[in-house]
Scaffold this motif. Structure first.
Motif, PDB file in Angstrom:
ATOM      1  N   ILE A 197       0.835  -1.205   0.000  1.00  0.00           N
ATOM      2  CA  ILE A 197       0.000   0.000   0.000  1.00  0.00           C
ATOM      3  C   ILE A 197       0.869   1.255   0.000  1.00  0.00           C
ATOM      4  O   ILE A 197       1.662   1.468   0.909  1.00  0.00           O
ATOM      5  CB  ILE A 197      -0.940   0.007   1.225  1.00  0.00           C
ATOM      6  CG1 ILE A 197      -1.861  -1.206   1.172  1.00  0.00           C
ATOM      7  CG2 ILE A 197      -1.746   1.309   1.266  1.00  0.00           C
ATOM      8  CD1 ILE A 197      -2.747  -1.364   2.380  1.00  0.00           C
ATOM      9  N   GLU A 230     -10.593   1.445  12.901  1.00  0.00           N
ATOM     10  CA  GLU A 230     -11.456   0.278  12.703  1.00  0.00           C
ATOM     11  C   GLU A 230     -10.925  -0.859  13.543  1.00  0.00           C
ATOM     12  O   GLU A 230      -9.730  -0.920  13.825  1.00  0.00           O
ATOM     13  CB  GLU A 230     -11.464  -0.127  11.226  1.00  0.00           C
ATOM     14  CG  GLU A 230     -11.789   1.036  10.308  1.00  0.00           C
ATOM     15  CD  GLU A 230     -12.874   0.680   9.307  1.00  0.00           C
ATOM     16  OE1 GLU A 230     -13.501  -0.387   9.436  1.00  0.00           O
ATOM     17  OE2 GLU A 230     -13.085   1.490   8.392  1.00  0.00           O
ATOM     18  N   ASP A 246      -7.494  -4.940   3.412  1.00  0.00           N
ATOM     19  CA  ASP A 246      -8.632  -4.298   2.746  1.00  0.00           C
ATOM     20  C   ASP A 246      -8.968  -2.971   3.419  1.00  0.00           C
ATOM     21  O   ASP A 246      -9.198  -1.957   2.760  1.00  0.00           O
ATOM     22  CB  ASP A 246      -9.869  -5.214   2.807  1.00  0.00           C
ATOM     23  CG  ASP A 246      -9.742  -6.409   1.858  1.00  0.00           C
ATOM     24  OD1 ASP A 246      -8.836  -6.387   0.995  1.00  0.00           O
ATOM     25  OD2 ASP A 246     -10.537  -7.356   1.996  1.00  0.00           O
ATOM     26  N   THR A 247      -9.008  -2.987   4.748  1.00  0.00           N
ATOM     27  CA  THR A 247      -9.321  -1.772   5.508  1.00  0.00           C
ATOM     28  C   THR A 247      -8.293  -0.676   5.232  1.00  0.00           C
ATOM     29  O   THR A 247      -8.645   0.487   4.988  1.00  0.00           O
ATOM     30  CB  THR A 247      -9.340  -2.093   7.013  1.00  0.00           C
ATOM     31  OG1 THR A 247     -10.306  -3.121   7.246  1.00  0.00           O
ATOM     32  CG2 THR A 247      -9.674  -0.875   7.842  1.00  0.00           C
ATOM     33  N   ARG A 257      -6.296  -0.395   2.660  1.00  0.00           N
ATOM     34  CA  ARG A 257      -6.386   0.052   1.272  1.00  0.00           C
ATOM     35  C   ARG A 257      -7.493   1.100   1.110  1.00  0.00           C
ATOM     36  O   ARG A 257      -7.306   2.116   0.454  1.00  0.00           O
ATOM     37  CB  ARG A 257      -6.674  -1.144   0.351  1.00  0.00           C
ATOM     38  CG  ARG A 257      -5.474  -1.560  -0.479  1.00  0.00           C
ATOM     39  CD  ARG A 257      -5.794  -2.704  -1.422  1.00  0.00           C
ATOM     40  NE  ARG A 257      -4.806  -3.741  -1.226  1.00  0.00           N
ATOM     41  CZ  ARG A 257      -5.015  -4.911  -0.667  1.00  0.00           C
ATOM     42  NH1 ARG A 257      -6.232  -5.250  -0.242  1.00  0.00           N
ATOM     43  NH2 ARG A 257      -4.032  -5.771  -0.521  1.00  0.00           N
ATOM     44  N   ALA A 258      -8.615   0.834   1.772  1.00  0.00           N
ATOM     45  CA  ALA A 258      -9.733   1.794   1.701  1.00  0.00           C
ATOM     46  C   ALA A 258      -9.333   3.113   2.362  1.00  0.00           C
ATOM     47  O   ALA A 258      -9.622   4.200   1.856  1.00  0.00           O
ATOM     48  CB  ALA A 258     -10.966   1.205   2.370  1.00  0.00           C
ATOM     49  N   MET A 259      -8.642   3.030   3.501  1.00  0.00           N
ATOM     50  CA  MET A 259      -8.172   4.250   4.166  1.00  0.00           C
ATOM     51  C   MET A 259      -7.202   5.016   3.260  1.00  0.00           C
ATOM     52  O   MET A 259      -7.239   6.244   3.180  1.00  0.00           O
ATOM     53  CB  MET A 259      -7.454   3.897   5.474  1.00  0.00           C
ATOM     54  CG  MET A 259      -8.374   3.498   6.626  1.00  0.00           C
ATOM     55  SD  MET A 259      -7.363   3.153   8.123  1.00  0.00           S
ATOM     56  CE  MET A 259      -8.664   2.712   9.302  1.00  0.00           C
ATOM     57  N   SER A 316      -7.065   5.069   0.054  1.00  0.00           N
ATOM     58  CA  SER A 316      -7.720   5.714  -1.087  1.00  0.00           C
ATOM     59  C   SER A 316      -8.357   7.037  -0.657  1.00  0.00           C
ATOM     60  O   SER A 316      -8.488   7.958  -1.459  1.00  0.00           O
ATOM     61  CB  SER A 316      -8.764   4.779  -1.695  1.00  0.00           C
ATOM     62  OG  SER A 316      -9.849   4.633  -0.796  1.00  0.00           O
ATOM     63  N   ARG A 317      -8.733   7.138   0.620  1.00  0.00           N
ATOM     64  CA  ARG A 317      -9.325   8.387   1.118  1.00  0.00           C
ATOM     65  C   ARG A 317      -8.261   9.436   1.458  1.00  0.00           C
ATOM     66  O   ARG A 317      -8.578  10.573   1.753  1.00  0.00           O
ATOM     67  CB  ARG A 317     -10.176   8.104   2.368  1.00  0.00           C
ATOM     68  CG  ARG A 317     -11.436   7.301   2.072  1.00  0.00           C
ATOM     69  CD  ARG A 317     -12.416   7.316   3.235  1.00  0.00           C
ATOM     70  NE  ARG A 317     -11.915   6.673   4.439  1.00  0.00           N
ATOM     71  CZ  ARG A 317     -12.099   5.385   4.747  1.00  0.00           C
ATOM     72  NH1 ARG A 317     -12.773   4.599   3.927  1.00  0.00           N
ATOM     73  NH2 ARG A 317     -11.626   4.896   5.875  1.00  0.00           N
TER      74      ARG A 317
END
Ligand SMILES: [Ca+2]
Ligand SMILES: [Ca+2]
Ligand SMILES: [Ca+2]
Ligand SMILES: [Ca+2]
Ligand SMILES: [Ca+2]
Lengths: 509, 509
Positions: free
Chosen positions: A160, A228, A247-248, A250-252, A254-255
């Motif tokens: 990441i 989280e 996954d968590t 990666r989502a963070m 992207s933000r």
């Protein structure tokens, strides 16, 4: 007949001429070498190792012995000028120093110089807080989930990337179960981990729980960045948890897009002060120099945290005299009383603190060490006293109650919101404290050269007050540069997660 | 008119029929469901979660409540058949159980089965000791050198390969300074690190010191494998120390050539017993099954270590009755007395041990938990009682005084010479304990399936004594296979260095 050249006279450095009973020798002095003392020259009575103390006047058994004008111990026997002053003839007995009464309050404070910087380049969090770094953290609730947290960080660092992200760190520790709920030790752990989970230098955090531990995830969650939680037992084991965390994260990530450093007033910096592996020069060069830098940050409206309560033992009257209010001064006394009970209750004593390294370096008593330790807090008023890992909210100088052991003390300061650390060392240290960058300051040029790849700043030349102010300004600027993203040596090398050691108090069951 | 099918009757599992007051429900039982009790069928009074206890006979307030024929608590109120028995109606008060007198000594012991293996494939050290693994270790004396130790291990694993070498591990920890010399806590740390430095499973060790710490390298060195020491301060910092350590490890690796596994009697195995994240099935399946495996190793002449003193609290009379001599029995009582003082002195109590996970799983009292915990020690005579991290020298069963917290307990057993660990878990665990391989045993098939990638052995089916013996033989064989080199799940995944947590005792200064 050959003429012998006159032997060179050793001139010890006497911090406060006219008052001090001892001076420090810069180089090894052999017995018999002429040495300058008050009123003349005598032959050194003993070998005196470099950096150790030599008597510059006669001291009677039982007399108070002064350095920097402050008492560093009681003479255990008569001491003649030219004698080595150390463990064999200097001690503290059971005496306590300083008035028990509260001070009148400090007079108007003048900083030693004008701050030379007013902004740093930092990250502004959505809730308005200022950050010096931008990490994702993986925080285990308990030792049982620490290896999984480390696996997650390792995989995330490989997979990441995001603009401005300084990396993913696993904040592993040994605690979280085998402890009694509702005790002081439990409180401290919760407060510490909450401080990390909510630290401004984190752009996000994943809390990893085993599931059945006493320290449940809800104890860790403060308000702060996106946090989280994941449970290994709920998710079905190691692999599933690592995948879910990735996954968590990666989502963070992207933000995160578009996070950039921006100018922020230096008044939003919180600087934690540390010293570790002290020597006789700690109080002579690095600590007073750091004191100047701390004073500049206070003058600019920032926050400074002094701690290491066992290391101010014997010098608490100095802090008490600087307390902004009598109540603040009384809290210093309360801390000392608590520590006396804590150590007595655990078969230790406060006086046991000078380590082998300190003693080898020439520090004889805890009073002497404490005096030197207090100097790094500068000269500004003491505005607040807080418990270990408590959030530091007062502007100016705050005292945080921490042990002296470096990793435990720094962990409390980082949990309390420090976004910068400054660490003075005389013997050498390789300390780091992610997510907070830590700047290493050597007490001597010899140490700086010897450990050049680990030391950030050489305070060795700063022996006079003028030099301390000059180097203190440079140090203040180096700290602001570090706040703006310049990596410290320890940061670049990868230190700073093993060193997270929450203060363990109470029984392990 | 439609006919309702008769509701299914829930049949609780009663470990000792005819004596026990409670049974365990296999699946969730809703209030109103018919449930088999002594002498008939009643409607369940409450909802009873899966694995929890239901009363199978009327119990009067104040009466002792039995399971496995042993007392697990005192009824806090009258309990009717079909009622859920848990925290609301069962407690221990301040009562102690069992005779304070020493036992007459156990009668002749008969193992539950004949050992099915007499050799394993292990490494023979030059000094004659037997090893189940072949690691190099990097052991920091203090937290301050832990990151450097980890850097060394990481670089060495990438660069140094040798036939039969299982890897290079960093045995990092949080301690080593900020502690008082000469205290019990200091003794424990020294003993623990000496046990690691000299562990048979190490083919070599490098001790990494910062230099100025209280725990100096000489405190760590025992006799054992090749151990070399390096000091960061002497060598001039991080990079120089990493390079020097890599040179040392390379030289050690070149001397390793030709290390091969060879047949060694199973009598040279030392098995540490652990349980963590217990549930109501721990005492029903996994622990008695492990008890059978432990008994087989004892019958074959090996050594077994039972520990976790707070977890045998309330069941100490069982161990006392099995003590080989009255003196051994008295040492169990002494340990309990010490723990009562230790916890009282630290605002804890022994009874606080059942964690949230234990309680959720249906364990109500420490007596109940302890009873289940003792079962994993099998039935053989108790031959010795040793202090935390002491070398285990007696054949057969030894009790080691350790906390119940898994990483701390296992660290003591590994330091004491355990070359195998067996770990039962009901809630799930991802524990590892390098350099010692650790085998994970699930209490239920449900858990085994749920965490299949982390669990090694399913004891879920072993509910009757016959099944426990059958599965215990299989478990004994799995342990011998692991001793011979078959990696456990946690080992293959890379667990086992974060989990090194020496028992911290005393004040942090
Ligand atoms: Ca310190
Ligand atoms: Ca740590
Ligand atoms: Ca436990
Ligand atoms: Ca345990
Ligand atoms: Ca550890």
């Amino acid at each position: 007949m050959t003429v012998q050249p006159p032997p060179e006279i050793a001139v010890p450095l006497v911090p406060l001429e006219g008052v001090d009973d001892v001076g420090l020798v810069r180089n090894h002095v052999s017995a018999g070498t002429p040495v300058r003392v008050v009123g003349g020259v005598v032959a050194a009575v003993d070998d005196v190792p470099a950096g150790h103390k030599v008597a510059v006047r006669a001291i009677a058994e039982g007399a108070r012995v002064r350095k920097y004008g402050e008492v560093i111990g009681i003479a255990l026997r008569d001491i003649v000028p030219g004698a080595h002053v150390h463990l064999h003839n200097l001690g503290v007995g059971s005496q306590n120093l300083g008035p028990a009464t509260a001070p009148a309050g400090p007079s108007v404070w003048t900083p030693p110089a004008t701050p030379t910087r007013d902004h740093f380049l930092g990250y502004r969090r959505p809730d308005g807080r200022a950050a010096t770094r931008n990490y994702f953290a993986v925080l285990p609730t308990v030792n049982c989930s620490s290896t999984v947290a480390r696996m997650i960080a390792q995989a995330a660092n490989a997979q990441i990337k995001a603009e401005g992200l300084d990396g993913v760190i696993a904040l592993t520790h040994d605690l979280g179960c085998g402890m009694a709920e509702g005790t002081a030790g439990d409180d401290i752990l919760r407060r510490t981990l909450r401080g990390y989970a909510g630290h401004a230098n984190l752009a996000g955090a994943v809390v990893v729980s085993l599931g059945c531990e006493i320290n449940q995830p809800e104890h860790v969650l403060g308000d702060g960045p996106a946090v989280e939680t994941l449970s290994i037992q709920d998710l079905g084991g190691t692999a599933a948890t690592v995948n879910a965390a990735l996954d968590t994260l990666r989502a963070m990530a992207s933000r995160l897009a578009g996070m950039r450093r921006e100018p922020i007033p230096v008044s939003e910096l919180t600087l934690g002060l540390q010293c570790g592996g002290s020597d006789a020069y700690s109080g002579l060069t690095a600590n007073p120099t750091l004191g100047v830098a701390a004073d500049l940050l206070v003058a600019a409206g920032g926050k400074v945290i002094l701690g290491e309560t066992p290391e101010i033992y014997g010098a608490e009257h100095i802090l008490r005299a600087r307390a902004a209010t009598p109540a603040v001064g009384r809290r210093i006394d309360d801390l000392i009383a608590w520590w006396q009970a804590y150590t007595a209750n655990n078969d230790a004593e406060l006086d046991n603190n000078p380590s082998k390294g300190n003693r080898d370096g020439g520090i004889t008593t805890i009073w002497e060490k404490s005096l030197g330790a207090v100097l790094k807090g500068g000269t500004s008023p003491l505005n607040d006293v807080v418990a270990y890992a408590d959030q530091v909210t007062a502007k100016g100088l705050t005292f945080m109650d921490t042990p002296g052991y470096d990793p435990v003390s720094a962990t409390g300061m980082v949990a309390g919101g420090a976004n910068l650390l400054a660490f003075t060392t005389g013997r050498g240290s390789v300390f780091g404290a992610r997510p907070t960058p830590s700047l290493k300051i050597s007490t001597t040029t010899r140490l700086f050269e010897h450990m050049r790849a680990d030391m950030d700043f050489d305070a060795g030349p700063a022996m006079s007050r003028d030099d301390q102010i000059r180097h203190g300004i440079l140090l203040f600027e180096a700290l602001v540069d570090m706040a703006s993203g310049t990596p410290s040596k320890s940061e670049a090398l990868g230190f700073g997660t093993e060193e997270i050691v929450p203060w363990r108090m109470g029984a392990v069951v």
